[in-house]
Write a protein that holds these residues in place. Structure first.
Motif, PDB file in Angstrom:
ATOM      1  N   ILE A 168       0.797  -1.248   0.019  1.00 41.09           N
ATOM      2  CA  ILE A 168       0.060  -0.001   0.082  1.00 41.09           C
ATOM      3  C   ILE A 168       0.922   1.253  -0.015  1.00 41.09           C
ATOM      4  CG2 ILE A 168      -1.734   1.164   1.415  1.00 41.09           C
ATOM      5  CD1 ILE A 168      -2.708  -1.408   2.324  1.00 41.09           C
ATOM      6  N   SER A 169       0.312   2.316  -0.816  1.00 38.91           N
ATOM      7  CA  SER A 169       1.182   3.455  -0.635  1.00 38.91           C
ATOM      8  C   SER A 169       0.311   4.435  -0.854  1.00 38.91           C
ATOM      9  CB  SER A 169       2.173   3.636  -1.883  1.00 38.91           C
ATOM     10  OG  SER A 169       1.520   3.234  -3.095  1.00 38.91           O
ATOM     11  N   TYR A 170       0.664   5.807  -0.691  1.00 41.35           N
ATOM     12  CA  TYR A 170      -0.165   6.978  -0.888  1.00 41.35           C
ATOM     13  C   TYR A 170       0.555   7.856  -1.988  1.00 41.35           C
ATOM     14  CZ  TYR A 170      -2.891   6.145   3.283  1.00 41.35           C
ATOM     15  OH  TYR A 170      -3.777   5.511   4.148  1.00 41.35           O
ATOM     16  N   LYS A 171      -0.316   8.056  -3.142  1.00 37.97           N
ATOM     17  CA  LYS A 171       0.334   8.732  -4.168  1.00 37.97           C
ATOM     18  C   LYS A 171      -0.628   9.622  -4.831  1.00 37.97           C
ATOM     19  CE  LYS A 171       3.577   5.406  -5.486  1.00 37.97           C
ATOM     20  NZ  LYS A 171       4.091   4.182  -6.673  1.00 37.97           N
ATOM     21  N   ALA A 172      -0.089  10.565  -5.794  1.00 34.92           N
ATOM     22  CA  ALA A 172      -1.000  11.322  -6.601  1.00 34.92           C
ATOM     23  C   ALA A 172      -0.567  10.797  -8.065  1.00 34.92           C
ATOM     24  CB  ALA A 172      -0.754  12.850  -6.371  1.00 34.92           C
ATOM     25  N   GLN A 173      -1.552  10.712  -8.805  1.00 39.83           N
ATOM     26  CA  GLN A 173      -1.510  10.431 -10.245  1.00 39.83           C
ATOM     27  C   GLN A 173      -2.093  11.501 -11.162  1.00 39.83           C
ATOM     28  OE1 GLN A 173      -3.800   6.755 -10.366  1.00 39.83           O
ATOM     29  NE2 GLN A 173      -2.059   5.371 -10.092  1.00 39.83           N
ATOM     30  N   LEU A 174      -1.257  12.090 -12.290  1.00 32.65           N
ATOM     31  CA  LEU A 174      -1.894  12.784 -13.198  1.00 32.65           C
ATOM     32  C   LEU A 174      -1.532  12.289 -14.784  1.00 32.65           C
ATOM     33  CD1 LEU A 174      -2.794  15.681 -13.796  1.00 32.65           C
ATOM     34  CD2 LEU A 174      -0.390  16.328 -13.937  1.00 32.65           C
ATOM     35  N   ILE A 175      -2.460  12.581 -15.413  1.00 32.49           N
ATOM     36  CA  ILE A 175      -2.233  12.251 -16.760  1.00 32.49           C
ATOM     37  C   ILE A 175      -2.756  13.583 -17.392  1.00 32.49           C
ATOM     38  CG2 ILE A 175      -2.665  11.181 -19.003  1.00 32.49           C
ATOM     39  CD1 ILE A 175      -2.560   8.483 -17.570  1.00 32.49           C
ATOM     40  N   ALA A 176      -2.062  14.436 -18.200  1.00 34.78           N
ATOM     41  CA  ALA A 176      -2.613  15.831 -18.657  1.00 34.78           C
ATOM     42  C   ALA A 176      -1.904  16.294 -19.925  1.00 34.78           C
ATOM     43  CB  ALA A 176      -2.518  16.666 -17.520  1.00 34.78           C
ATOM     44  N   ARG A 177      -2.823  16.753 -20.841  1.00 39.82           N
ATOM     45  CA  ARG A 177      -2.294  17.053 -22.186  1.00 39.82           C
ATOM     46  C   ARG A 177      -2.082  18.572 -22.169  1.00 39.82           C
ATOM     47  NH1 ARG A 177      -2.788  14.717 -26.428  1.00 39.82           N
ATOM     48  NH2 ARG A 177      -4.348  13.314 -25.965  1.00 39.82           N
ATOM     49  N   LYS A 178      -0.748  18.888 -22.526  1.00 38.96           N
ATOM     50  CA  LYS A 178      -0.174  20.415 -22.556  1.00 38.96           C
ATOM     51  C   LYS A 178      -1.160  21.221 -23.615  1.00 38.96           C
ATOM     52  CE  LYS A 178       4.061  22.833 -23.084  1.00 38.96           C
ATOM     53  NZ  LYS A 178       5.579  22.611 -23.144  1.00 38.96           N
ATOM     54  N   PRO A 179      -1.456  22.368 -23.349  1.00 37.58           N
ATOM     55  CA  PRO A 179      -2.034  23.107 -24.228  1.00 37.58           C
ATOM     56  C   PRO A 179      -1.317  23.542 -25.632  1.00 37.58           C
ATOM     57  CG  PRO A 179      -1.669  24.358 -22.279  1.00 37.58           C
ATOM     58  CD  PRO A 179      -1.173  23.128 -21.942  1.00 37.58           C
ATOM     59  N   LYS A 180      -2.301  23.876 -26.600  1.00 37.96           N
ATOM     60  CA  LYS A 180      -1.452  24.403 -27.795  1.00 37.96           C
ATOM     61  C   LYS A 180      -0.822  25.706 -27.209  1.00 37.96           C
ATOM     62  CE  LYS A 180      -4.522  22.282 -31.089  1.00 37.96           C
ATOM     63  NZ  LYS A 180      -5.448  22.432 -32.140  1.00 37.96           N
TER      64      LYS A 180
END
Length: 181
Positions: A168-180
């Protein structure tokens, strides 16, 4: 190393469980930053991407030889470290690594409309294990705020259970697209 061998590695669940809008990775340029054993970048390599692996210690990747794999042994936290190339990558991967002064370079390394895939520990992790140093732990919503002007494709912050090790772990996850630009 052949692409067939690379497909046997187990990347982070965040990568394999995400519904990628375009499942064709042929020719995409991927950066696996602070790559460790390279398991996440190797998955993209097996999908046809060109992958750059950067870590301060590449000994765990000494057996990796592939025409589309580029390896650089850089200590990104050293003052003399080379800067990351600007707008060179379609996808940048960062897992279990946090060095806040590097964020501007990471952001600049992603091409316009490219994607960041970031997963690392939050402050809650210190209650159950390592890391405990606040320099290596995100504060609440910190990752989300750094990429606030990007299009969020996935965000999670909380407790995770690794299906293979059941740790078990505590994490943040992000997948994001850079703007034009």
């Amino acid at each position: 190393m052949s692409v067939t061998h690379a497909s046997t590695v187990t990347p982070a669940a965040l990568i394999t469980e995400f519904a990628w809008p375009n499942s064709c990775f042929d020719g995409l340029k991927v950066l696996d930053l602070a790559c460790g054993s390279g398991r996440n970048g190797l998955w993209f390599l097996a999908q046809g991407a060109e992958v750059t692996f950067i870590d301060r210690d590449l000994s765990a990747m000494s057996h990796i030889e592939h025409v589309n794999a580029h390896k650089y042994q850089w200590d990104l936290e050293a003052e003399a470290a080379p800067s990351l190339p600007i707008e060179q990558y379609d996808i940048v991967l960062v897992f279990n690594y946090l060095h806040r002064p590097l964020w501007p370079q990471i952001i600049s390394a992603v091409k316009a409309t490219g994607v960041i895939v970031y997963e690392t520990f939050t402050a809650q992790q210190a209650q159950i294990g390592r890391p405990r140093n606040p320099d290596f732990l995100l504060t609440e919503n910190e990752l989300k705020s750094v990429f606030a002007n990007w299009q969020s494709l996935h965000y999670f912050e909380g407790q995770l259970c690794d299906p293979q090790s059941t740790s078990i772990s505590y994490k943040a996850q992000l997948i994001a697209r850079k703007p034009k630009t």
